[in-house]
Design a protein around this motif. Sequence first.
Motif: not given
Length: 778
Positions: A453-454, A460-461, A465-466, A651-653
């Motif tokens: 994940l990013p 935490a992603g 949301a990716v 969502e997190l950027g």
Amino acid sequence: MNRQQDGASAITVTPTDTPVGPTGADRPTGGPPHGLGSSVPSSDAAAKAGGTHPYTADLWAEGLLWATVLRSPHPRARILDIDTSRAAAMPGVRAVVTHRDVTGEGLLGRRVADRPPLAAEEVRHHGEPIAAVAADHPDTARLAAAAIAVEYEVLEPVTDPGEAFGSEPLHPDGNLIRHIPLRHGDPSITGEIIVEGVYRIGRQDPAPIGAEAGLAVPRLDGGVELYTAATDPHTDRDRLAACLGLDPDLVKICVTGVPGALGDREDLGFQLPLALLALRTGSPIKLAAGRQESFLGHAHRHPTMLSYRHHADAEGRLVKVEAQILMDGGAYADDSSEALAAAVAFAAGPYKVPNAVVDGWVVRTNNPPAGHLRGEGALQVCAAHEGQMDKLAARLGLDPAEVRARNVLATGDRLPTGQAVTCPAPVAELLEAVREAPLPPLPRDTPVEEWLLPGGPEGAGEPGAVRRGVGWAVGMVHMLGAEGTDEVSTATVKVEGTVATVLCAAVETGQGFATLARQIVQEVLGIEEVHVAPVDTDQPPAGPGGRGRHTWVSAGAVERAAKMVRTQLLQPLAATFGMSAELLSIADGKITSYDGVLSTTVAEALEGKELWATAQCRPHPTEPLDGAGQGDAFVGLSFAALRAVVDVDVELGSVRVVELALAQDVGRILNPARLRCRLEAGLTQGVGAALTEHLRVVKGVVRRPDLAAYALPTSLDAPEIRIVRLVEERDVVAPFGAKSASAPPLVVAPAAIASAVRAATGRAVNRLPIRPQAAVVR
């Protein structure tokens, strides 16, 4: 080896390139790889990997003292008084020097000498050197430096480059370092489609793996000898000699192991205090900077603001490019003028642009000085012109890669500077190669817990949301110096018995010159054992590194010298058999004639002989840009195309670079393994410029100058790198036809990553590095 000169103390020194013979450690079956086109290993690779290679910080001398430099805590202030009495009285302190001890009239600066050796009346940036201390222990030196009382009148700093135009002069030479107004074609023409954008590029630091260090040793003749990781030792010597009030012959610089260099990274602000203290104390002086001092003491990439307007027809073909480029040069000029020239000349990118109106300015501020950093000027404008091409594609509803393909530059076209592109420019082929490369698979069938994940491992992603994005960039850099720079290098090749030695002042900084020099001599003379001598200023100058310079100019000088020795070797043999030396060939250690009558080994032909030759290489001259930004300013150009694939947690950027697919014109592959390493290094540095690397400066003060706050990409951040095509179309004016290696991928990587983030999020993404809030989709 132990080296002692002119009565100096014994110094433990190891050459930058350890002599290499056929020791067999890296020798595959059939003999070791050698000659051009082979993956010849670096002679110092094992020592560096094993941690035994000595760098400047490892040097020692008998009677050694330690130095510390006192630096300004203010970005701008008048110096009312400097009281060193308390520091000088401390036990163990041997000397304290200030501007009053600088007897020469010279100024520091690599390209433009405009920086006082030690601040006298005014400090112009945070971290500017004011005084230096020598003591018998590094802790004592640091305590003594802290005890120096400097009375300041703190002034309001000018930190916004835009405000520098109207503010009072920050330097005797004024605030404007250079303005280039480029006019090409008809500036009144407009296009059917117009897209505009404003882009901001941050302050990237070279962050070398090893911080600056040096050792200065006084000589009995009144001179001084410095052991440093200099990349342009002769220029350093001349500047230092002028500041010290000495003849250049009394200042000698010996180059020791360079722990990473992305251009000319070493700043004379470290070297001058060493020389002053050595002359004052009569003892060897060593300085090993900490990471914080390193951040404060060397130059950074130019922060840049760019305003663009692209005009195109209904099919997406460019009609005109308008741009305004404002670069922050910091407190001193250094090589800002050359960086601006590259930015203005390449403002439209590797595209055919019949009309252009570009204005570029670089100004002084009270921010930390900016200087040479790999891809300077070209990186900043690449991010902007590629952002514009994405906007143009979106406006026309076309594929972003297709819009680029309709406009690419080719050999024979002209730059906006009016210079014809005479070198190979296979931009269309490079772009097509990355377009055809298969995309990495989506992780649909991978268990969620195994997703990369990013945000890194255990991020935490959430997979939901990716979003994945694909971006594109093409870019260009110039090779060698520009605008009339006299590019010349000198090399000597000596042969005694079956051993050859190369003497050339081209510094090995990791670009592979020492290995290339060995390959050249091996190929031209058929000698397997080749040594590359350590570099010092007793040798003729070879100039600075960077921009493929030593691969072109210094290696060209080595080749010419080796060919002269070859002629000395073959002529007597040819005369014996009544033939021309041109009818003899050397291959696999044997000399043979065209008809097979003569056949002998190189070793037999060299027995009892000592041959040597010295040669120079000087490329064709260039010229400064004129008042309209026109002129043949560059010796050669190199191009690259890149496709970036990223995953963005909207969502997190947070952003993860999944893959970078590169195609590049390299001219000729001289060492395949080293070339791949150079390409991968440039791309990884570009990931840092795109996502993490930004030296924060608030009101002129550097915040958190350490590697905890300055986030370099690690191995976990490095993406999958796919080199899809290397175009070998030789530049006929280059000695080997080779082109710059690591700068082109660095230039295109941030632009391609930003393009991919745009594709994933639909956001503008007009700032580098990309901040998380720029990648959030609400």
